[in-house]
Design a protein around this motif. Structure first.
Motif, PDB file in Angstrom:
ATOM      1  N   UNK A 441       0.919  -1.174  -0.001  1.00  0.00           N
ATOM      2  CA  UNK A 441      -0.228  -0.067   0.040  1.00  0.00           C
ATOM      3  C   UNK A 441       0.949   1.223  -0.010  1.00  0.00           C
ATOM      4  N   UNK A 442       1.788   1.204   0.750  1.00  0.00           N
ATOM      5  CA  UNK A 442       2.733   2.455   0.978  1.00  0.00           C
ATOM      6  C   UNK A 442       3.592   2.696  -0.462  1.00  0.00           C
ATOM      7  N   UNK A 443       3.708   1.432  -1.194  1.00  0.00           N
ATOM      8  CA  UNK A 443       4.481   1.413  -2.195  1.00  0.00           C
ATOM      9  C   UNK A 443       3.552   2.344  -3.303  1.00  0.00           C
ATOM     10  N   UNK A 444       2.145   1.754  -3.341  1.00  0.00           N
ATOM     11  CA  UNK A 444       1.299   2.309  -4.181  1.00  0.00           C
ATOM     12  C   UNK A 444       1.027   3.923  -4.001  1.00  0.00           C
ATOM     13  N   UNK A 445       0.888   4.061  -2.515  1.00  0.00           N
ATOM     14  CA  UNK A 445       0.840   5.513  -2.367  1.00  0.00           C
ATOM     15  C   UNK A 445       1.937   6.409  -2.907  1.00  0.00           C
ATOM     16  N   UNK A 446       3.183   5.909  -2.667  1.00  0.00           N
ATOM     17  CA  UNK A 446       4.237   6.498  -3.324  1.00  0.00           C
ATOM     18  C   UNK A 446       4.007   6.749  -4.806  1.00  0.00           C
ATOM     19  N   UNK A 447       3.849   5.662  -5.481  1.00  0.00           N
ATOM     20  CA  UNK A 447       3.565   5.683  -6.764  1.00  0.00           C
ATOM     21  C   UNK A 447       2.486   6.743  -7.159  1.00  0.00           C
ATOM     22  N   UNK A 448       1.380   7.015  -6.559  1.00  0.00           N
ATOM     23  CA  UNK A 448       0.278   7.819  -6.931  1.00  0.00           C
ATOM     24  C   UNK A 448       0.957   9.185  -6.579  1.00  0.00           C
ATOM     25  N   UNK A 449       1.790   9.311  -5.638  1.00  0.00           N
ATOM     26  CA  UNK A 449       2.294  10.913  -5.214  1.00  0.00           C
ATOM     27  C   UNK A 449       3.206  10.945  -6.447  1.00  0.00           C
TER      28      UNK A 449
END
Length: 573
Positions: A441-449
Motif C-alpha cells: 500500500x505504501x509503495x502504491x501511495x508513493x507511486x500515486x504521489x
C-alpha cells in the motif's frame, strides 16, 4: 419379597421362565435402585413411590430367612376360605361360621422348616399378632417352611379389614384366591385384584371352593367359565405345561381336592423360589408402569443432540451475532482502506467532499464514519438467540419421554437467560482485529504521489509554453500530464484488483472469529447443559432396560438394595 443370601435355584419344570436366579434378580433390583436415584430430581415422588416400595420390601425380605414362604388365602365373604385354611392345617385354627365377616384378623399356620430357622421375623414383618400365630398339627413334609395366612374378607364392610388385606397382599410371597360357585365372577375380585395380580400368575392359585354343591357337569361348566374370565383379565393359566396360575376345584367340607391343593402348594413352596418369583413379578409390573416415563412409545433411543443440530445451532447463533454481515463489513473496510491508501489523490478529495455534503444534509455521523472507517462491533440480536435456543432444545428433546424432554428444555432455557450477556461480554473482551496495512500500500501511495507530481509538472510545463516561454520539447510536458492522469487511475484499479483476495480473506477471518466466539459461548451455556441432561437420560434408559429385563443384563450386586430416598409404602398389588 426377595429371596436372600444365596442365589435362588430355579423352580422345577416349565415355571422357571419367570423364576430368575437370585443373581439376576439382584441385578434388576440394583438397576432399579440406580434408576430411582438418577430420576429423583427429574420425576415426581408419586411416579417413584411404587418402585421405592418394591425396593424397600425387597430389602426387608432379604433380611429374613429364605426357607420360609408366606402364602395367603384370600377370598370374599362366604367363600369358605377359613374352612379351607382349617382343612389344610388339619385343625380348627381359624374361626369359620355364618357370622359375616368371620375373619377380622389374619391368622397364620406355620409348618416348621427345621434347621433352627424360626419364622418370627417374617411374621413380625407381616404384622401377625402373637395370639393369631398357630403351628400346623399335621406335619406334612411337602409343606415344610410354609406360612399359611387366612386373610380377612377382601369385600368386608369394615374398611380396616380391606386395608389389612391390601397390606398383606403386598407382602406375601404367594396367594391362593378362593372363590365359590355363586360369586366366582364377582367384579370386585376380578377387576380390583385378579387383573392387578395378573403379572403374579406364577405365584398364585385360583381355587373354586364348595365344589360339593355342584354336580359334575355344572362344576366343569363353572371351571370353564372361571378360566374364561381369568383369561379375559390377562391372568396366564398354568395348563398344558405352561407357566401360570393353577385352577382347581375343592370342597373344604368334604375334603375333595384338598390333597391336590396341598400338593400344589408344596410344589410352589419346596423350590424356595416363590419369594423371588413374586418380587420379579413386582419388578416387571413396576417396569411396565414406568415404561412411558423412560421409553417413548417403545421406540429406539432418540437421536438426541446430533451433529446437524449442533451445526444448525452454531449457524443461528452466528446469524444472531451478525457474523456474516460483520465479515462482509470487514471485507468492505479493507477495500475502503485500500482505496484510500492506493487510490488517486483526486478520488480521495472527491470522497471527502461527498462526506462533507452528507454532513451538511444532516446524515447521522455514524453513517458518514461508516463510509470512511472500519465498522464497529456487532450487536447481539436477543430474539434470534432465543429462537436458536428453542430450536436446538426442540431438536435435542425430539423423541424423549415428556419428563426428560422437559428437563432438556429447562436446561436450555436456563442457559439462554445468560447467553446474550455472555455474547456481549465476549464481544467487548475480544474486539475486532486492527485492519492490517500491507507494505505494498505504501509503495502504491508513493507511486500515486509520483504520478500526481508528474501531472503538476506537466501542467506547469505546458503553462510555461503557452505564455511564450521557451521550453525544451513540447511533447514532453504533454506526456507527463497524460501519463500522470492515466497512470493514477490505472494504478488504483490494479491495487483494487490486488486487494480483493486479501480483503475477502480478512472478511472470512472476521466472520469465523465471531462464529467461534458464538459457538464457544453457546456450547458452554446451552449445549453442555443439554448434553448433560441427555447423558443422564441415556444412563437411566440403560438402567431401565436392565431393570425391565428378566435376566438382568449387568454385573451382580452384592445385596438387594433399598430405595435411595423414600421409605417403603404398602399398597394394593
Amino acid at each position: 419379597m426377595a429371596d436372600t443370601h444365596v442365589d435362588l435355584p430355579a423352580a422345577p419344570g416349565p415355571s422357571t421362565r419367570s423364576a430368575p436366579g437370585g443373581g439376576a434378580l439382584r441385578v434388576r433390583l440394583g438397576a432399579l435402585r440406580e434408576l430411582v436415584g438418577l430420576s429423583r430430581t427429574r420425576l415426581d415422588d408419586d411416579v417413584l413411590a411404587e418402585p421405592c416400595r418394591v425396593l424397600d420390601e425387597a430389602a426387608a425380605r432379604d433380611r429374613l430367612p429364605a426357607v420360609y414362604t408366606a402364602v395367603a388365602i384370600a377370598g370374599a365373604t362366604g367363600s369358605g376360605k377359613s374352612t379351607l385354611f382349617n382343612a389344610l392345617a388339619g385343625a380348627q385354627l381359624s374361626e369359620a361360621g355364618v357370622r359375616r365377616p368371620t375373619t377380622a384378623t389374619a391368622v397364620s399356620c406355620t409348618w416348621e422348616a427345621g434347621g433352627g430357622q424360626v419364622p418370627d421375623g417374617l411374621l413380625e414383618r407381616l404384622g401377625i399378632p402373637a395370639r393369631a400365630r398357630r403351628r400346623a398339627h399335621i406335619m406334612d413334609h411337602a409343606l415344610r417352611g410354609t406360612i399359611l395366612l387366612d386373610l380377612p374378607d377382601h369385600d368386608s364392610v369394615d374398611t380396616a379389614h380391606r386395608e389389612q388385606v391390601d397390606r398383606l397382599l403386598s407382602l406375601v410371597d404367594a396367594v391362593i384366591w378362593v372363590v365359590d360357585p355363586e360369586k366366582y365372577a364377582d367384579a370386585v375380585l376380578h377387576e380390583r385384584y385378579l387383573r392387578a395380580f395378573a403379572g403374579h400368575a406364577d405365584v398364585s392359585l385360583i381355587v373354586l371352593n364348595q365344589a360339593d354343591r355342584l354336580p359334575g357337569e355344572a362344576m366343569d361348566a363353572v371351571l370353564d367359565d372361571l378360566r374364561r374370565l381369568l383369561d379375559e383379565r390377562g391372568v396366564a393359566l398354568g395348563e398344558h405345561g405352561e407357566p401360570g396360575a393353577g385352577v382347581l376345584a375343592v370342597s373344604a367340607l368334604t375334603g375333595d381336592g384338598v390333597a391336590e391343593l396341598r400338593r400344589q402348594i408344596g410344589e410352589l413352596v419346596s423350590a424356595r423360589t416363590a419369594a423371588a418369583r413374586r418380587l420379579a413379578a413386582d419388578v416387571d409390573g413396576v417396569a411396565r408402569r414406568l415404561g412411558p416415563v423412560y421409553v417413548a412409545d417403545g421406540a429406539e433411543a432418540p437421536a438426541g443432540l446430533t451433529e446437524r443440530a449442533r451445526e444448525d445451532f452454531d449457524d443461528r447463533l452466528a446469524a444472531a451475532l451478525g457474523a456474516q454481515a460483520a465479515g462482509q463489513a470487514a471485507e468492505r473496510g479493507w477495500l475502503r482502506r485500500a482505496d484510500r491508501a492506493c487510490g488517486t489523490p483526486w478520488g480521495q478529495v472527491v470522497r471527502r467532499l461527498a462526506a462533507h455534503r452528507a454532513e451538511r444534509r444532516g446524515e447521522p455521523p455514524a453513517m458518514v464514519a461508516q463510509r470512511l472507517r472500519a465498522p464497529g462491533p456487532p450487536v447481539v440480536a436477543g430474539a434470534q438467540v432465543e429462537q436458536a435456543v428453542r430450536q436446538v432444545a426442540a431438536d435435542a428433546a425430539d423423541g424423549l419421554p415428556e419428563p426428560w424432554a422437559r428437563a432438556v428444555r429447562d436446561a436450555a432455557r436456563q442457559g439462554a437467560k445468560e447467553l446474550p450477556g455472555a455474547l456481549e461480554s465476549a464481544l467487548a473482551e475480544q474486539p475486532p482485529g486492527v485492519l492490517p496495512r500491507p507494505r505494498w500500500w505504501s509503495a502504491a501511495g508513493a507511486g500515486q504521489a509520483v504520478l500526481l507530481a508528474a501531472q503538476f509538472l506537466g501542467i506547469c510545463w505546458l503553462f510555461t509554453a503557452l505564455v511564450g516561454q521557451p521550453v525544451v520539447g513540447r511533447w514532453l510536458p504533454l506526456a507527463l500530464l497524460l501519463g500522470g492522469s492515466v497512470g493514477g487511475p490505472l494504478l488504483a484499479w490494479g491495487c483494487r484488483v490486488a486487494a480483493r483476495g486479501p480483503a475477502r480473506a480478512f472478511g472470512q477471518q472476521e466472520e469465523w472469529r465471531l462464529r467461534r466466539l458464538a459457538a464457544d459461548r453457546g456450547h458452554s451455556h446451552v449445549l453442555e447443559p443439554v448434553a448433560a441432561e441427555l447423558m443422564r437420560y441415556r444412563e437411566v434408559r440403560e438402567r431401565y432396560v436392565v431393570a425391565a429385563s428378566p435376566t438382568g443384563d449387568a454385573e451382580v450386586s452384592p445385596s438387594i438394595p433399598s430405595c435411595p430416598h423414600m421409605t417403603g409404602r404398602h399398597g394394593t398389588l
